[in-house]
Design an enzyme around this catalytic site. Structure first.
Site, PDB file in Angstrom:
ATOM      1  N   LYS A  39       0.847  -1.214   0.000  1.00 27.27           N
ATOM      2  CA  LYS A  39       0.000   0.000   0.000  1.00 27.27           C
ATOM      3  C   LYS A  39       0.874   1.252   0.000  1.00 27.27           C
ATOM      4  O   LYS A  39       0.553   2.260  -0.629  1.00 27.27           O
ATOM      5  CB  LYS A  39      -0.901   0.019   1.238  1.00 27.27           C
ATOM      6  CG  LYS A  39      -2.020  -1.005   1.242  1.00 27.27           C
ATOM      7  CD  LYS A  39      -2.942  -0.675   2.422  1.00 27.27           C
ATOM      8  CE  LYS A  39      -3.893  -1.782   2.766  1.00 27.27           C
ATOM      9  NZ  LYS A  39      -4.625  -1.497   4.011  1.00 27.27           N
ATOM     10  N   LYS A  66      -7.081  10.276  22.400  1.00 28.13           N
ATOM     11  CA  LYS A  66      -6.508  11.547  21.954  1.00 28.13           C
ATOM     12  C   LYS A  66      -6.267  12.498  23.141  1.00 28.13           C
ATOM     13  O   LYS A  66      -5.364  13.338  23.097  1.00 28.13           O
ATOM     14  CB  LYS A  66      -7.417  12.193  20.898  1.00 28.13           C
ATOM     15  CG  LYS A  66      -7.550  11.348  19.617  1.00 28.13           C
ATOM     16  CD  LYS A  66      -6.225  11.130  18.885  1.00 28.13           C
ATOM     17  CE  LYS A  66      -6.407  10.452  17.535  1.00 28.13           C
ATOM     18  NZ  LYS A  66      -5.164  10.243  16.792  1.00 28.13           N
ATOM     19  N   ASN A  99       1.104  10.182  12.523  1.00 29.58           N
ATOM     20  CA  ASN A  99      -0.269  10.376  12.041  1.00 29.58           C
ATOM     21  C   ASN A  99      -1.127   9.115  12.147  1.00 29.58           C
ATOM     22  O   ASN A  99      -2.338   9.215  12.363  1.00 29.58           O
ATOM     23  CB  ASN A  99      -0.173  10.832  10.567  1.00 29.58           C
ATOM     24  CG  ASN A  99      -1.443  10.595   9.805  1.00 29.58           C
ATOM     25  OD1 ASN A  99      -2.437  11.308   9.981  1.00 29.58           O
ATOM     26  ND2 ASN A  99      -1.452   9.575   8.950  1.00 29.58           N
ATOM     27  N   ASP A 111       4.165  -1.195  12.155  1.00 28.53           N
ATOM     28  CA  ASP A 111       2.843  -1.610  12.627  1.00 28.53           C
ATOM     29  C   ASP A 111       2.718  -1.206  14.089  1.00 28.53           C
ATOM     30  O   ASP A 111       3.382  -1.765  14.966  1.00 28.53           O
ATOM     31  CB  ASP A 111       2.689  -3.136  12.467  1.00 28.53           C
ATOM     32  CG  ASP A 111       1.312  -3.593  12.913  1.00 28.53           C
ATOM     33  OD1 ASP A 111       0.529  -2.779  13.427  1.00 28.53           O
ATOM     34  OD2 ASP A 111       1.018  -4.799  12.737  1.00 28.53           O
ATOM     35  N   TYR A 163     -11.983   6.529  21.544  1.00 27.52           N
ATOM     36  CA  TYR A 163     -11.131   7.287  20.623  1.00 27.52           C
ATOM     37  C   TYR A 163     -10.786   8.652  21.243  1.00 27.52           C
ATOM     38  O   TYR A 163      -9.631   9.075  21.244  1.00 27.52           O
ATOM     39  CB  TYR A 163     -11.855   7.459  19.291  1.00 27.52           C
ATOM     40  CG  TYR A 163     -11.153   8.336  18.281  1.00 27.52           C
ATOM     41  CD1 TYR A 163     -10.111   7.846  17.500  1.00 27.52           C
ATOM     42  CD2 TYR A 163     -11.549   9.665  18.083  1.00 27.52           C
ATOM     43  CE1 TYR A 163      -9.480   8.650  16.553  1.00 27.52           C
ATOM     44  CE2 TYR A 163     -10.936  10.476  17.145  1.00 27.52           C
ATOM     45  CZ  TYR A 163      -9.897   9.965  16.382  1.00 27.52           C
ATOM     46  OH  TYR A 163      -9.277  10.770  15.457  1.00 27.52           O
TER      47      TYR A 163
HETATM   48  N1  LIG Z   1     -10.434  11.981   9.489  1.00 24.22           N
HETATM   49  C1  LIG Z   1     -10.758  12.787  10.494  1.00 24.22           C
HETATM   50  O1  LIG Z   1     -11.840  13.388  10.520  1.00 24.22           O
HETATM   51  C2  LIG Z   1      -9.776  12.993  11.614  1.00 24.22           C
HETATM   52  C3  LIG Z   1     -10.047  14.006  12.555  1.00 24.22           C
HETATM   53  C4  LIG Z   1      -9.148  14.224  13.594  1.00 24.22           C
HETATM   54  C5  LIG Z   1      -8.012  13.439  13.687  1.00 24.22           C
HETATM   55  N2  LIG Z   1      -7.793  12.455  12.774  1.00 24.22           N
HETATM   56  C6  LIG Z   1      -6.575  11.644  12.939  1.00 24.22           C
HETATM   57  O2  LIG Z   1      -5.827  11.715  11.749  1.00 24.22           O
HETATM   58  C7  LIG Z   1      -4.993  10.557  11.638  1.00 24.22           C
HETATM   59  C8  LIG Z   1      -5.126   9.986  10.240  1.00 24.22           C
HETATM   60  O3  LIG Z   1      -6.456   9.584  10.057  1.00 24.22           O
HETATM   61  P1  LIG Z   1      -7.192   9.512   8.652  1.00 24.22           P
HETATM   62  O4  LIG Z   1      -8.446  10.271   8.823  1.00 24.22           O
HETATM   63  O5  LIG Z   1      -6.279   9.858   7.551  1.00 24.22           O
HETATM   64  O6  LIG Z   1      -7.593   7.975   8.650  1.00 24.22           O
HETATM   65  P2  LIG Z   1      -7.298   6.800   7.646  1.00 24.22           P
HETATM   66  O7  LIG Z   1      -7.597   7.214   6.265  1.00 24.22           O
HETATM   67  O8  LIG Z   1      -8.031   5.652   8.238  1.00 24.22           O
HETATM   68  O9  LIG Z   1      -5.717   6.576   7.776  1.00 24.22           O
HETATM   69  C9  LIG Z   1      -5.186   6.001   8.927  1.00 24.22           C
HETATM   70  C10 LIG Z   1      -3.779   5.532   8.644  1.00 24.22           C
HETATM   71  O10 LIG Z   1      -3.275   4.904   9.837  1.00 24.22           O
HETATM   72  C11 LIG Z   1      -2.775   3.624   9.478  1.00 24.22           C
HETATM   73  N3  LIG Z   1      -2.841   2.686  10.571  1.00 24.22           N
HETATM   74  C12 LIG Z   1      -3.929   2.241  11.239  1.00 24.22           C
HETATM   75  N4  LIG Z   1      -3.560   1.328  12.148  1.00 24.22           N
HETATM   76  C13 LIG Z   1      -2.216   1.198  12.051  1.00 24.22           C
HETATM   77  C14 LIG Z   1      -1.254   0.404  12.712  1.00 24.22           C
HETATM   78  N5  LIG Z   1      -1.597  -0.494  13.626  1.00 24.22           N
HETATM   79  N6  LIG Z   1       0.047   0.541  12.366  1.00 24.22           N
HETATM   80  C15 LIG Z   1       0.410   1.414  11.412  1.00 24.22           C
HETATM   81  N7  LIG Z   1      -0.451   2.170  10.727  1.00 24.22           N
HETATM   82  C16 LIG Z   1      -1.753   2.063  11.056  1.00 24.22           C
HETATM   83  C17 LIG Z   1      -3.646   3.181   8.316  1.00 24.22           C
HETATM   84  O11 LIG Z   1      -3.026   2.111   7.617  1.00 24.22           O
HETATM   85  P3  LIG Z   1      -3.898   1.083   6.743  1.00 24.22           P
HETATM   86  O12 LIG Z   1      -4.360   1.831   5.540  1.00 24.22           O
HETATM   87  O13 LIG Z   1      -2.949  -0.007   6.449  1.00 24.22           O
HETATM   88  O14 LIG Z   1      -5.041   0.653   7.610  1.00 24.22           O
HETATM   89  C18 LIG Z   1      -3.709   4.471   7.542  1.00 24.22           C
HETATM   90  O15 LIG Z   1      -2.532   4.638   6.812  1.00 24.22           O
HETATM   91  C19 LIG Z   1      -5.449   9.610  12.747  1.00 24.22           C
HETATM   92  O16 LIG Z   1      -4.549   9.711  13.830  1.00 24.22           O
HETATM   93  C20 LIG Z   1      -6.804  10.162  13.143  1.00 24.22           C
HETATM   94  O17 LIG Z   1      -7.127   9.863  14.477  1.00 24.22           O
HETATM   95  C21 LIG Z   1      -8.630  12.218  11.743  1.00 24.22           C
END
Ligand SMILES: NC(=O)c1ccc[n+]([C@@H]2O[C@H](COP(=O)([O-])OP(=O)(O)OC[C@H]3O[C@@H](n4cnc5c(N)ncnc54)[C@H](OP(=O)(O)O)[C@@H]3O)[C@@H](O)[C@H]2O)c1
Length: 335
Positions: free
Chosen positions: A65, A207, A116, A90, A203
């Site tokens: 990926k 945070k 992130n 991971d 969650y």
């Molecule tokens: N989206 C929102 O509205 C929002 C708001 C506030 C904060 N955030 C924060 O922003 C960050 C990124 O989120 P996103 O919205 O971009 O979500 P996302 O699209 O689900 O991306 C999450 C990323 O984290 C990776 N990940 C998950 N579990 C993991 C593990 N055990 N080891 C290594 N990598 C792992 C995923 O890998 P895979 O693709 O392999 O699963 C993916 O690359 C997160 O910390 C989230 O809490 C998001």
């Protein structure tokens, strides 16, 4: 903070604030972004490649990926192929985090690290010795950051730059209830229990623990001649990403289809907050701060209240000991 004030702040931010398009110069710099195969991490990596970084490392749990993401970034930025590297990481496996940390130590320099990667789910699952949000979003997230901190400090001294360590948090920490803290024993034990767990709050709690930790790391790693490293915690705001991938229930459907589609940012727009949190010219005032809308924001009453301050103190004492059991010596980089 009550839910009404939280929602008012959220809608104000989502509807009326325009996050600035990143323009800082990253020339010559090495940057690592975890969870950068998709979502916010991918878009932040794309910006940082565009802004001239010498090397951008995508730290991901599935190499294929990461390689797909790297190709996508190269196609859209026309950057040279050798600028992007894909490393395994991971966060649900401490050995993987430690192996990642050892590899970071072998770098010539590390100018910025964006932690992130994260998860959001309403299902209880375990990873290592705790509930998965606690392991992934907090324990491993901080472990990875701490393992990178010596290299960031060394880079700041050796190359005379300001290095940056950013953790992606969430404004949901403002409304975390954190009932687990009402017990008198170990917080980590309370958080690992499946019985009675409130997954709707988990969650947000993860945070909140992250912001407590960032504040402590910043206080124990002050900016001085020996360590010009800014450590901050930021939120991108609500964004349309894969974060709800595990959610198929009615709650997720309502959140995603109504809230998210009405007010959410694209991941490109949200990623500007990630890039801001590690921009080379970030102000020293961001050290230990919570950043929202690319500005220093209030920490909220869960942090800036007598209960919040007491919880932060209680949490960090236990957490630093926990990190030492996972990776002996890892907290030596702190005062
Ligand atoms: N989206 C929102 O509205 C929002 C708001 C506030 C904060 N955030 C924060 O922003 C960050 C990124 O989120 P996103 O919205 O971009 O979500 P996302 O699209 O689900 O991306 C999450 C990323 O984290 C990776 N990940 C998950 N579990 C993991 C593990 N055990 N080891 C290594 N990598 C792992 C995923 O890998 P895979 O693709 O392999 O699963 C993916 O690359 C997160 O910390 C989230 O809490 C998001």
């Amino acid at each position: 903070m009550n839910t009404t004030s939280f929602l008012f702040g959220l809608f104000k931010s989502q509807l009326f604030v325009r996050l600035p398009y990143p323009t800082s110069d990253f020339s010559g710099q090495i940057v690592i972004i975890t969870g950068s195969n998709t979502g916010l991490g991918l878009e932040a990596a794309r910006h940082i490649v565009r802004l001239g970084a010498a090397r951008v490392i995508l730290a991901v749990r599935t190499i294929s990926k990461g390689e797909t993401a790297a190709r996508d970034i190269l196609q859209t930025t026309y950057a040279k192929k050798n600028i992007i590297e894909v490393w395994p990481l991971d966060l649900s496996n401490y050995e993987s985090v430690k192996a990642f940390g050892a590899r970071v130590q072998a770098l010539d320099r590390l100018d910025a690290f964006i932690q992130n990667a994260g998860i959001l789910t309403s299902h209880y699952t375990s990873a290592e010795d705790n509930e998965a949000h606690i392991t992934v979003n907090v324990i491993s997230a901080v472990l990875a950051g701490l393992l990178a901190l010596p290299k960031l400090k060394e880079t700041s001294r050796k190359f005379g730059v300001k290095a940056r360590l950013a953790f992606v948090g969430s404004d949901l920490h403002y409304i975390a209830k954190f009932k687990e803290a009402e017990t008198s024993g170990s917080l980590l034990d309370a958080l690992s229990r499946k019985e009675g767990v409130n997954m709707g709050d988990r969650y947000s709690v993860s945070k909140l623990l992250l912001i407590y930790t960032v504040r402590e790391l910043a206080a124990r790693s002050p900016i001085d001649a020996d360590s010009n490293v800014v450590i901050d915690c930021l939120t991108p705001g609500a964004c349309k990403s894969d974060i709800f991938r595990d959610e198929q229930g009615w709650f997720a459907a309502v959140i995603q289809s109504v809230m998210i589609s009405l007010v959410a940012r694209t991941t490109e727009v949200g990623s500007r907050a990630l890039v801001h949190g590690v921009k080379p010219d970030i102000e020293d005032g961001a050290h230990g701060a919570f950043l929202m809308d690319c500005k220093i924001a209030s920490n909220g009453p869960n942090v800036d209240s007598p209960r919040g301050r007491a919880l932060q103190k209680r949490w960090i004492q236990e957490f630093l000991m926990k990190l030492e059991t996972i990776s002996p010596g890892v907290t030596k980089v702190l005062l």
